[in-house]
Design a protein around this motif. Structure first.
Motif, PDB file in Angstrom:
ATOM      1  N   GLU A  24       0.877  -1.217   0.084  1.00  0.00           N
ATOM      2  CA  GLU A  24       0.062  -0.021  -0.060  1.00  0.00           C
ATOM      3  C   GLU A  24       0.874   1.147  -0.002  1.00  0.00           C
ATOM      4  OE1 GLU A  24      -2.519  -0.365   3.462  1.00  0.00           O
ATOM      5  OE2 GLU A  24      -3.609  -1.811   2.810  1.00  0.00           O
ATOM      6  N   ILE A  25       0.362   2.291  -0.742  1.00  0.00           N
ATOM      7  CA  ILE A  25       1.347   3.349  -0.748  1.00  0.00           C
ATOM      8  C   ILE A  25       0.133   4.695  -0.528  1.00  0.00           C
ATOM      9  CG2 ILE A  25       2.608   4.960  -2.191  1.00  0.00           C
ATOM     10  CD1 ILE A  25       3.354   2.477  -3.985  1.00  0.00           C
ATOM     11  N   ASP A  26       0.534   5.326   0.395  1.00  0.00           N
ATOM     12  CA  ASP A  26      -0.155   6.584   0.462  1.00  0.00           C
ATOM     13  C   ASP A  26       0.420   7.751  -0.371  1.00  0.00           C
ATOM     14  OD1 ASP A  26      -1.566   5.508   2.533  1.00  0.00           O
ATOM     15  OD2 ASP A  26      -0.380   6.298   4.096  1.00  0.00           O
ATOM     16  N   ILE A  27      -0.540   8.496  -0.961  1.00  0.00           N
ATOM     17  CA  ILE A  27      -0.282   9.545  -1.905  1.00  0.00           C
ATOM     18  C   ILE A  27      -0.867  10.831  -1.483  1.00  0.00           C
ATOM     19  CG2 ILE A  27       0.598   8.087  -3.670  1.00  0.00           C
ATOM     20  CD1 ILE A  27      -1.864   8.808  -5.088  1.00  0.00           C
ATOM     21  N   ARG A  28      -0.413  11.760  -1.506  1.00  0.00           N
ATOM     22  CA  ARG A  28      -1.114  13.294  -1.301  1.00  0.00           C
ATOM     23  C   ARG A  28      -1.229  14.023  -2.492  1.00  0.00           C
ATOM     24  NH1 ARG A  28      -1.033  14.689   4.170  1.00  0.00           N
ATOM     25  NH2 ARG A  28      -2.785  16.342   3.385  1.00  0.00           N
ATOM     26  N   LEU A  29      -2.378  14.584  -2.626  1.00  0.00           N
ATOM     27  CA  LEU A  29      -2.951  15.413  -3.830  1.00  0.00           C
ATOM     28  C   LEU A  29      -2.027  16.345  -4.175  1.00  0.00           C
ATOM     29  CD1 LEU A  29      -5.127  15.570  -6.080  1.00  0.00           C
ATOM     30  CD2 LEU A  29      -6.447  17.391  -4.204  1.00  0.00           C
ATOM     31  N   PRO A  30      -1.300  16.575  -5.163  1.00  0.00           N
ATOM     32  CA  PRO A  30      -0.114  17.596  -5.530  1.00  0.00           C
ATOM     33  C   PRO A  30      -1.095  18.944  -6.352  1.00  0.00           C
ATOM     34  CG  PRO A  30      -0.267  15.818  -7.246  1.00  0.00           C
ATOM     35  CD  PRO A  30      -1.308  15.524  -6.094  1.00  0.00           C
ATOM     36  N   TRP A  31      -2.017  19.232  -5.667  1.00  0.00           N
ATOM     37  CA  TRP A  31      -2.853  20.505  -6.236  1.00  0.00           C
ATOM     38  C   TRP A  31      -3.334  21.154  -5.060  1.00  0.00           C
ATOM     39  CZ3 TRP A  31      -2.752  22.269 -10.870  1.00  0.00           C
ATOM     40  CH2 TRP A  31      -3.823  22.971 -11.248  1.00  0.00           C
ATOM     41  N   TYR A  32      -3.635  22.528  -5.281  1.00  0.00           N
ATOM     42  CA  TYR A  32      -3.800  23.475  -4.273  1.00  0.00           C
ATOM     43  C   TYR A  32      -5.332  23.507  -3.814  1.00  0.00           C
ATOM     44  CZ  TYR A  32      -6.070  26.429  -7.917  1.00  0.00           C
ATOM     45  OH  TYR A  32      -6.616  26.727  -9.055  1.00  0.00           O
ATOM     46  N   ARG A  33      -6.394  22.600  -4.163  1.00  0.00           N
ATOM     47  CA  ARG A  33      -7.630  22.510  -3.765  1.00  0.00           C
ATOM     48  C   ARG A  33      -8.073  20.905  -4.228  1.00  0.00           C
ATOM     49  NH1 ARG A  33     -11.023  26.571  -7.778  1.00  0.00           N
ATOM     50  NH2 ARG A  33     -12.678  25.637  -6.962  1.00  0.00           N
ATOM     51  N   SER A  34      -9.071  20.638  -3.591  1.00  0.00           N
ATOM     52  CA  SER A  34      -9.769  19.293  -3.580  1.00  0.00           C
ATOM     53  C   SER A  34     -10.260  19.137  -5.099  1.00  0.00           C
ATOM     54  CB  SER A  34     -10.911  19.034  -2.807  1.00  0.00           C
ATOM     55  OG  SER A  34     -10.519  19.498  -1.548  1.00  0.00           O
ATOM     56  N   LEU A  35      -9.951  17.892  -5.635  1.00  0.00           N
ATOM     57  CA  LEU A  35     -10.435  17.763  -7.144  1.00  0.00           C
ATOM     58  C   LEU A  35     -11.274  16.530  -6.945  1.00  0.00           C
ATOM     59  CD1 LEU A  35      -7.100  18.059  -9.116  1.00  0.00           C
ATOM     60  CD2 LEU A  35      -9.208  19.784  -9.177  1.00  0.00           C
ATOM     61  N   PRO A  36     -12.347  16.173  -8.175  1.00  0.00           N
ATOM     62  CA  PRO A  36     -13.118  14.897  -8.193  1.00  0.00           C
ATOM     63  C   PRO A  36     -11.904  14.013  -8.705  1.00  0.00           C
ATOM     64  CG  PRO A  36     -13.553  16.502  -9.957  1.00  0.00           C
ATOM     65  CD  PRO A  36     -12.588  17.435  -9.101  1.00  0.00           C
ATOM     66  N   VAL A  37     -12.223  12.659  -8.179  1.00  0.00           N
ATOM     67  CA  VAL A  37     -11.253  11.667  -8.739  1.00  0.00           C
ATOM     68  C   VAL A  37     -11.341  11.164 -10.167  1.00  0.00           C
ATOM     69  CG1 VAL A  37     -11.340  10.706  -6.408  1.00  0.00           C
ATOM     70  CG2 VAL A  37     -12.913   9.662  -8.105  1.00  0.00           C
ATOM     71  N   SER A  38     -12.494  11.998 -11.063  1.00  0.00           N
ATOM     72  CA  SER A  38     -12.762  11.644 -12.259  1.00  0.00           C
ATOM     73  C   SER A  38     -11.496  12.203 -12.965  1.00  0.00           C
ATOM     74  CB  SER A  38     -13.933  12.016 -12.997  1.00  0.00           C
ATOM     75  OG  SER A  38     -14.210  13.534 -12.284  1.00  0.00           O
ATOM     76  N   VAL A  39     -10.953  13.216 -12.596  1.00  0.00           N
ATOM     77  CA  VAL A  39     -10.018  14.107 -13.106  1.00  0.00           C
ATOM     78  C   VAL A  39      -8.357  13.570 -12.897  1.00  0.00           C
ATOM     79  CG1 VAL A  39     -11.379  16.104 -13.705  1.00  0.00           C
ATOM     80  CG2 VAL A  39      -9.862  16.120 -11.597  1.00  0.00           C
ATOM     81  N   VAL A  40      -8.466  12.438 -11.782  1.00  0.00           N
ATOM     82  CA  VAL A  40      -7.115  11.956 -11.633  1.00  0.00           C
ATOM     83  C   VAL A  40      -7.065  10.818 -12.595  1.00  0.00           C
ATOM     84  CG1 VAL A  40      -5.927  10.701  -9.669  1.00  0.00           C
ATOM     85  CG2 VAL A  40      -7.244  12.681  -9.155  1.00  0.00           C
ATOM     86  N   GLU A  41      -5.472  10.814 -12.844  1.00  0.00           N
ATOM     87  CA  GLU A  41      -4.978   9.626 -13.592  1.00  0.00           C
ATOM     88  C   GLU A  41      -3.586   9.174 -12.908  1.00  0.00           C
ATOM     89  OE1 GLU A  41      -4.746   9.247 -18.235  1.00  0.00           O
ATOM     90  OE2 GLU A  41      -3.167  10.566 -17.688  1.00  0.00           O
ATOM     91  N   ILE A  42      -3.257   7.839 -12.888  1.00  0.00           N
ATOM     92  CA  ILE A  42      -2.240   7.208 -12.531  1.00  0.00           C
ATOM     93  C   ILE A  42      -1.438   7.271 -13.711  1.00  0.00           C
ATOM     94  CG2 ILE A  42      -0.658   5.483 -11.324  1.00  0.00           C
ATOM     95  CD1 ILE A  42      -2.464   7.505  -9.478  1.00  0.00           C
ATOM     96  N   GLY A  43      -0.446   7.982 -14.091  1.00  0.00           N
ATOM     97  CA  GLY A  43       0.271   7.888 -15.440  1.00  0.00           C
ATOM     98  C   GLY A  43       1.058   6.727 -15.359  1.00  0.00           C
ATOM     99  N   SER A  44       2.124   6.501 -14.370  1.00  0.00           N
ATOM    100  CA  SER A  44       2.784   5.350 -14.200  1.00  0.00           C
ATOM    101  C   SER A  44       3.061   5.087 -12.910  1.00  0.00           C
ATOM    102  CB  SER A  44       3.942   5.629 -15.089  1.00  0.00           C
ATOM    103  OG  SER A  44       4.860   6.615 -14.686  1.00  0.00           O
TER     104      SER A  44
END
Length: 129
Positions: A24-44
């Motif tokens: 399991e890997i914890d990750i933090r959102l690298p953006w200044y405000r909350s986003l819907p997960v529909s605009v999140v993509e794991i590139g690699s």
């Protein structure tokens, strides 16, 4: 170049866990405000220079778990800027106390900035706990 967003993406202290169900890997959102997960993509994602296939990754936020291909269909589920998301890797087995190179590229497509693809890529050595 290591920006403040890159530094926050992976938590070097507590971000990698070895569990009986895989890594399991914890990750933090690298953006200044909350986003819907529909605009999140794991590139690699690579662990110890081995590619982790997108079909072998689950994305968990707010107690809900998604296959990566499901993320674009979740515009009502938000990743809040102060919360970690978890990448679950059931086929990646690690031993607690061992160090691993983790490389992650996360792509964001903020809905209020047309045509923007925000790419954050980071590589860190994390200790499995």
């Amino acid at each position: 170049m290591d920006t403040c967003f890159n530094a926050l993406l992976l938590d070097a202290q507590n971000g990698l866990r070895a569990t009986p169900r895989g890594a399991e890997i914890d990750i933090r959102l690298p953006w200044y405000r909350s986003l819907p997960v529909s605009v999140v993509e794991i590139g690699s994602l690579k662990v110890d220079d081995r590619d982790v296939l997108s079909g072998d990754i689950r994305f968990e936020v707010n107690g809900k778990s998604f296959d990566l291909h499901e993320l674009p269909t979740q515009p009502g589920e938000f990743w809040f800027v102060l919360d970690s998301a978890v990448l679950r890797l059931p086929d990646t087995k690690l031993q607690p106390g061992t160090d691993h190179e983790v490389e992650l590229q996360l792509n964001l497509y903020p809905p209020y900035v047309p045509h923007l693809k925000w790419v954050t890529k980071v590589r860190k050595t994390l200790r499995a706990r």
